[in-house]
Scaffold this motif. Structure first.
Motif, short mmCIF file in Angstrom:
data_model
loop_
_atom_site.label_atom_id
_atom_site.label_comp_id
_atom_site.label_asym_id
_atom_site.label_seq_id
_atom_site.Cartn_x
_atom_site.Cartn_y
_atom_site.Cartn_z
N LYS A 47 0.85 -1.19 0.00
CA LYS A 47 0.00 0.00 0.00
C LYS A 47 0.89 1.25 0.00
O LYS A 47 1.95 1.26 0.65
CB LYS A 47 -0.90 0.02 1.23
CG LYS A 47 -1.89 -1.16 1.30
CD LYS A 47 -2.94 -1.07 0.22
CE LYS A 47 -3.98 -2.17 0.40
NZ LYS A 47 -4.97 -2.15 -0.72
N PRO A 48 0.49 2.30 -0.71
CA PRO A 48 1.33 3.50 -0.79
C PRO A 48 1.75 4.05 0.57
O PRO A 48 2.89 4.51 0.72
CB PRO A 48 0.44 4.49 -1.55
CG PRO A 48 -0.45 3.63 -2.39
CD PRO A 48 -0.72 2.41 -1.56
N TYR A 49 0.87 3.98 1.57
CA TYR A 49 1.22 4.54 2.87
C TYR A 49 2.23 3.68 3.63
O TYR A 49 2.74 4.08 4.68
CB TYR A 49 -0.03 4.78 3.73
CG TYR A 49 -0.95 3.59 3.89
CD1 TYR A 49 -0.71 2.62 4.87
CD2 TYR A 49 -2.08 3.44 3.09
CE1 TYR A 49 -1.56 1.54 5.04
CE2 TYR A 49 -2.94 2.36 3.25
CZ TYR A 49 -2.67 1.42 4.22
OH TYR A 49 -3.51 0.33 4.37
N HIS A 50 2.54 2.48 3.10
CA HIS A 50 3.58 1.65 3.69
C HIS A 50 4.92 1.80 2.96
O HIS A 50 5.91 1.17 3.34
CB HIS A 50 3.18 0.16 3.64
CG HIS A 50 2.10 -0.20 4.61
ND1 HIS A 50 1.17 -1.20 4.36
CD2 HIS A 50 1.77 0.32 5.81
CE1 HIS A 50 0.34 -1.29 5.37
NE2 HIS A 50 0.69 -0.38 6.26
N SER A 51 4.94 2.64 1.92
CA SER A 51 6.13 2.70 1.07
C SER A 51 7.37 3.18 1.81
O SER A 51 8.46 2.61 1.65
CB SER A 51 5.86 3.59 -0.15
OG SER A 51 5.54 4.91 0.23
N GLN A 52 7.24 4.23 2.62
CA GLN A 52 8.43 4.78 3.28
C GLN A 52 9.06 3.79 4.26
O GLN A 52 10.29 3.65 4.30
CB GLN A 52 8.07 6.08 4.00
CG GLN A 52 7.73 7.23 3.07
CD GLN A 52 8.86 7.56 2.10
OE1 GLN A 52 10.03 7.51 2.45
NE2 GLN A 52 8.50 7.91 0.87
N SER A 53 8.22 3.08 5.00
CA SER A 53 8.78 2.10 5.94
C SER A 53 9.41 0.93 5.19
O SER A 53 10.45 0.40 5.61
CB SER A 53 7.70 1.58 6.90
OG SER A 53 6.64 0.96 6.18
N VAL B 159 2.56 7.01 -6.11
CA VAL B 159 3.95 7.16 -5.66
C VAL B 159 4.82 7.39 -6.89
O VAL B 159 4.92 6.52 -7.76
CB VAL B 159 4.44 5.92 -4.89
CG1 VAL B 159 5.86 6.13 -4.38
CG2 VAL B 159 3.50 5.62 -3.72
N THR C 242 10.07 9.84 -6.04
CA THR C 242 9.92 9.45 -4.63
C THR C 242 10.60 8.11 -4.38
O THR C 242 11.28 7.92 -3.36
CB THR C 242 8.43 9.35 -4.26
OG1 THR C 242 7.84 10.64 -4.37
CG2 THR C 242 8.25 8.85 -2.83
N LEU D 160 -2.01 12.72 -4.70
CA LEU D 160 -1.29 11.72 -3.90
C LEU D 160 0.20 11.73 -4.22
O LEU D 160 1.05 11.59 -3.35
CB LEU D 160 -1.87 10.31 -4.15
CG LEU D 160 -3.24 10.04 -3.53
CD1 LEU D 160 -3.77 8.71 -4.03
CD2 LEU D 160 -3.15 10.04 -2.00
N GLU E 173 1.86 14.53 -2.44
CA GLU E 173 1.90 14.38 -0.98
C GLU E 173 3.07 13.52 -0.54
O GLU E 173 3.51 13.58 0.60
CB GLU E 173 0.59 13.73 -0.48
CG GLU E 173 -0.62 14.68 -0.60
CD GLU E 173 -1.92 13.96 -0.25
OE1 GLU E 173 -1.85 12.80 0.18
OE2 GLU E 173 -2.99 14.58 -0.45
N LYS E 174 3.56 12.62 -1.42
CA LYS E 174 4.62 11.71 -1.04
C LYS E 174 5.97 12.42 -0.88
O LYS E 174 6.29 13.31 -1.60
CB LYS E 174 4.74 10.60 -2.09
CG LYS E 174 3.49 9.72 -2.14
CD LYS E 174 3.37 8.89 -0.90
CE LYS E 174 2.14 7.97 -0.96
NZ LYS E 174 0.90 8.68 -0.88
#
Length: 268
Positions: A70-76, A98, A102, A264, A267-268
């Protein structure tokens, strides 16, 4: 060539299963990773690929890495895998919104292909648009395209703008079709058809119409003219849609998805 899919959710598993049939990959050359030990254990029983629950074990082995979280898990995820990657690896993103930049900055790499898949890939009828960073070679691009095609069809686009636009048409598009189908199902039920008969009437109508469209050179407008006659039942339905501005509302909905995909990315 060894391929790794990071994330065994709906889309990741769909592409993993599709790619397992590719002549580019022999048994034990397709790897899949997921953070869930239960899911990894279940995946390990499937013969077509090797399942991992540790990134340090699988990431260094891969030539091509599909990112399907999921995009919101990308940074971790970027933080977790960064110590184990190298500059020769090619990263293919299935994440909505994403950007290539990024991913490059998050991983400290250059070779990235960004895609926009859609849900019908689950049944081999998907369409995936894709574009690449300038560091990706033509051979690498063609190789990835052949892998994407295992789930349906693929379309190469020149810039990321068209990836976001694809989100509004093909990425989110199946939901528009289901929305229309649900409306027709409810109308059929209200008219007195059983649930099963309603489903057959609606699903076969959609499947037949798409087949007619795909097997001819006629536009949808021409097909509407063939179905509708002046003063007839179909013309009454189409006139009602025109009076209620349905066509413009559908266009606005597609642009709303396009605009949100663009937001979106910022925002990344």
């Amino acid at each position: 060539m060894k391929v790794l899919v990071l994330g065994a959710g709906n889309m990741g598993l769909t592409y993993a299963e599709g790619m397992a049939s590719s002549p580019f990959l022999n048994k034990h050359k397709l790897m899949i990773f997921d953070v869930s030990p239960q899911k990894t254990e279940a995946l390990s029983t499937m013969a077509q690929f090797d399942a991992y629950d540790s990134v340090e074990e699988c990431v260094p082995k891969a030539d091509v890495i599909f990112i399907a979280v999921k995009p919101y898990h990308s940074q971790s995820l970027f933080e977790n895998i960064k110590p184990y990657i190298n500059q020769e690896q090619l990263f293919v993103s299935l994440m909505a919104g994403v950007t290539i930049n990024t991913i490059q900055e998050g991983l400290g790499i250059k070779k990235v292909i960004r895609t926009m898949p859609n849900l019908p890939a689950k049944v081999g009828k998907g369409v995936t648009s894709f574009t690449e960073s300038k560091e990706v070679s033509r051979i690498e691009l063609l190789t990835v395209r052949s892998l994407l095609d295992t789930t349906g069809a693929s379309i190469h686009v020149e810039t990321e703008k068209f990836i976001d636009a694809s989100t509004g048409i093909s990425g989110s598009g199946p939901a528009y079709v289901f929305y229309f189908m649900q409306s027709m199902l409810e109308a059929a039920l209200k008219m007195g058809f059983s649930g099963n008969d309603s489903k057959v009437l609606v699903s076969q109508t959609f499947e037949g119409a798409v087949k007619l469209f795909n097997e001819s050179d006629l536009t949808p407008e021409k097909w509407m003219d063939r179905v509708a006659s002046k003063g007839g039942t179909t013309r009454a339905a189409l006139d009602s849609m025109e009076d209620n501005n349905v066509k413009e509302l559908i266009k606005e909905a597609a642009y709303a998805a396009f605009d949100r995909a663009t937001e979106l990315g910022k925002e990344k």
